[in-house]
Scaffold this motif. Structure first.
Motif, PDB file in Angstrom:
ATOM      1  N   THR A 102      38.748  26.757  30.439  1.00 37.10           N
ATOM      2  CA  THR A 102      39.660  27.047  31.541  1.00 37.10           C
ATOM      3  C   THR A 102      39.625  28.525  31.904  1.00 37.10           C
ATOM      4  OG1 THR A 102      41.102  25.215  30.920  1.00 37.10           O
ATOM      5  CG2 THR A 102      42.065  26.926  32.298  1.00 37.10           C
ATOM      6  N   VAL A 103      39.680  29.391  30.910  1.00 41.58           N
ATOM      7  CA  VAL A 103      39.644  30.835  31.171  1.00 41.58           C
ATOM      8  C   VAL A 103      38.315  31.230  31.810  1.00 41.58           C
ATOM      9  CG1 VAL A 103      39.604  33.101  30.055  1.00 41.58           C
ATOM     10  CG2 VAL A 103      41.324  31.423  29.390  1.00 41.58           C
ATOM     11  N   LEU A 104      37.219  30.664  31.341  1.00 45.19           N
ATOM     12  CA  LEU A 104      35.913  30.979  31.923  1.00 45.19           C
ATOM     13  C   LEU A 104      35.810  30.509  33.373  1.00 45.19           C
ATOM     14  CD1 LEU A 104      33.530  30.281  28.919  1.00 45.19           C
ATOM     15  CD2 LEU A 104      34.174  32.500  29.880  1.00 45.19           C
ATOM     16  N   ILE A 105      36.374  29.354  33.681  1.00 49.30           N
ATOM     17  CA  ILE A 105      36.373  28.871  35.075  1.00 49.30           C
ATOM     18  C   ILE A 105      37.194  29.805  35.950  1.00 49.30           C
ATOM     19  CG2 ILE A 105      37.174  27.015  36.594  1.00 49.30           C
ATOM     20  CD1 ILE A 105      36.309  25.054  34.386  1.00 49.30           C
ATOM     21  N   TRP A 106      38.357  30.234  35.457  1.00 48.54           N
ATOM     22  CA  TRP A 106      39.168  31.189  36.218  1.00 48.54           C
ATOM     23  C   TRP A 106      38.407  32.482  36.454  1.00 48.54           C
ATOM     24  CZ3 TRP A 106      44.354  30.751  33.075  1.00 48.54           C
ATOM     25  CH2 TRP A 106      44.974  29.546  33.384  1.00 48.54           C
ATOM     26  N   LEU A 107      37.696  32.942  35.429  1.00 48.80           N
ATOM     27  CA  LEU A 107      36.916  34.168  35.558  1.00 48.80           C
ATOM     28  C   LEU A 107      35.803  34.006  36.591  1.00 48.80           C
ATOM     29  CD1 LEU A 107      36.419  37.035  34.461  1.00 48.80           C
ATOM     30  CD2 LEU A 107      34.892  36.004  32.777  1.00 48.80           C
ATOM     31  N   LEU A 108      35.121  32.871  36.558  1.00 51.28           N
ATOM     32  CA  LEU A 108      34.070  32.613  37.550  1.00 51.28           C
ATOM     33  C   LEU A 108      34.636  32.570  38.967  1.00 51.28           C
ATOM     34  CD1 LEU A 108      31.897  29.946  35.725  1.00 51.28           C
ATOM     35  CD2 LEU A 108      31.215  32.263  36.346  1.00 51.28           C
ATOM     36  N   LEU A 109      35.785  31.935  39.151  1.00 55.76           N
ATOM     37  CA  LEU A 109      36.407  31.884  40.479  1.00 55.76           C
ATOM     38  C   LEU A 109      36.824  33.277  40.946  1.00 55.76           C
ATOM     39  CD1 LEU A 109      38.534  28.642  40.155  1.00 55.76           C
ATOM     40  CD2 LEU A 109      36.542  28.995  41.618  1.00 55.76           C
ATOM     41  N   PHE A 110      37.335  34.079  40.020  1.00 53.04           N
ATOM     42  CA  PHE A 110      37.731  35.443  40.361  1.00 53.04           C
ATOM     43  C   PHE A 110      36.521  36.261  40.799  1.00 53.04           C
ATOM     44  CE2 PHE A 110      38.566  39.867  39.027  1.00 53.04           C
ATOM     45  CZ  PHE A 110      39.644  40.138  39.854  1.00 53.04           C
ATOM     46  N   ILE A 111      35.432  36.152  40.044  1.00 52.92           N
ATOM     47  CA  ILE A 111      34.213  36.886  40.381  1.00 52.92           C
ATOM     48  C   ILE A 111      33.648  36.392  41.722  1.00 52.92           C
ATOM     49  CG2 ILE A 111      31.823  37.318  39.678  1.00 52.92           C
ATOM     50  CD1 ILE A 111      32.880  37.306  36.768  1.00 52.92           C
ATOM     51  N   LEU A 112      33.715  35.090  41.970  1.00 53.38           N
ATOM     52  CA  LEU A 112      33.281  34.555  43.261  1.00 53.38           C
ATOM     53  C   LEU A 112      34.128  35.139  44.390  1.00 53.38           C
ATOM     54  CD1 LEU A 112      31.518  32.558  44.879  1.00 53.38           C
ATOM     55  CD2 LEU A 112      33.291  30.853  44.474  1.00 53.38           C
TER      56      LEU A 112
END
Length: 92
Positions: free
Chosen positions: A31-41
């Motif tokens: 979940t944290v990694l998905i949030w991080l990917l969305l933030f970077i996107l």
């Protein structure tokens, strides 16, 4: 392309090898990694001047496609959940 397929196959192999281990906290990490990917996107989109300048031209068609896609996904997920839950003899 081969890198992506290789990473996917490596993850599948790792999952297969670790399937008997207790990985109870892995969902939080994912979940944290998905949030991080969305933030970077979001950072990438925000830094692209062409995308920012073109936001006003999205139009009604894009909104309809977004709402239709979301509603279709929700309805399909609900129907699948209902079908699988009934198969187990429960009340949906």
């Amino acid at each position: 392309m081969f890198t992506i397929i290789g990473l996917m196959l490596t993850g599948m192999l790792l999952g297969y090898l670790l399937r008997k281990r207790n990985l109870s906290g892995i969902h939080k990490v994912i979940t944290v990694l998905i949030w991080l990917l969305l933030f970077i996107l979001g950072i990438e989109v925000g830094g692209n001047e062409q995308i920012i300048k073109g936001l006003h031209t999205i139009g009604l068609e894009a909104v309809i496609l977004t709402i239709g896609g979301t509603l279709g996904s929700v309805i399909a997920a609900w129907a699948l959940w209902r079908a699988l839950y009934k198969r187990k003899g429960g009340r949906a």
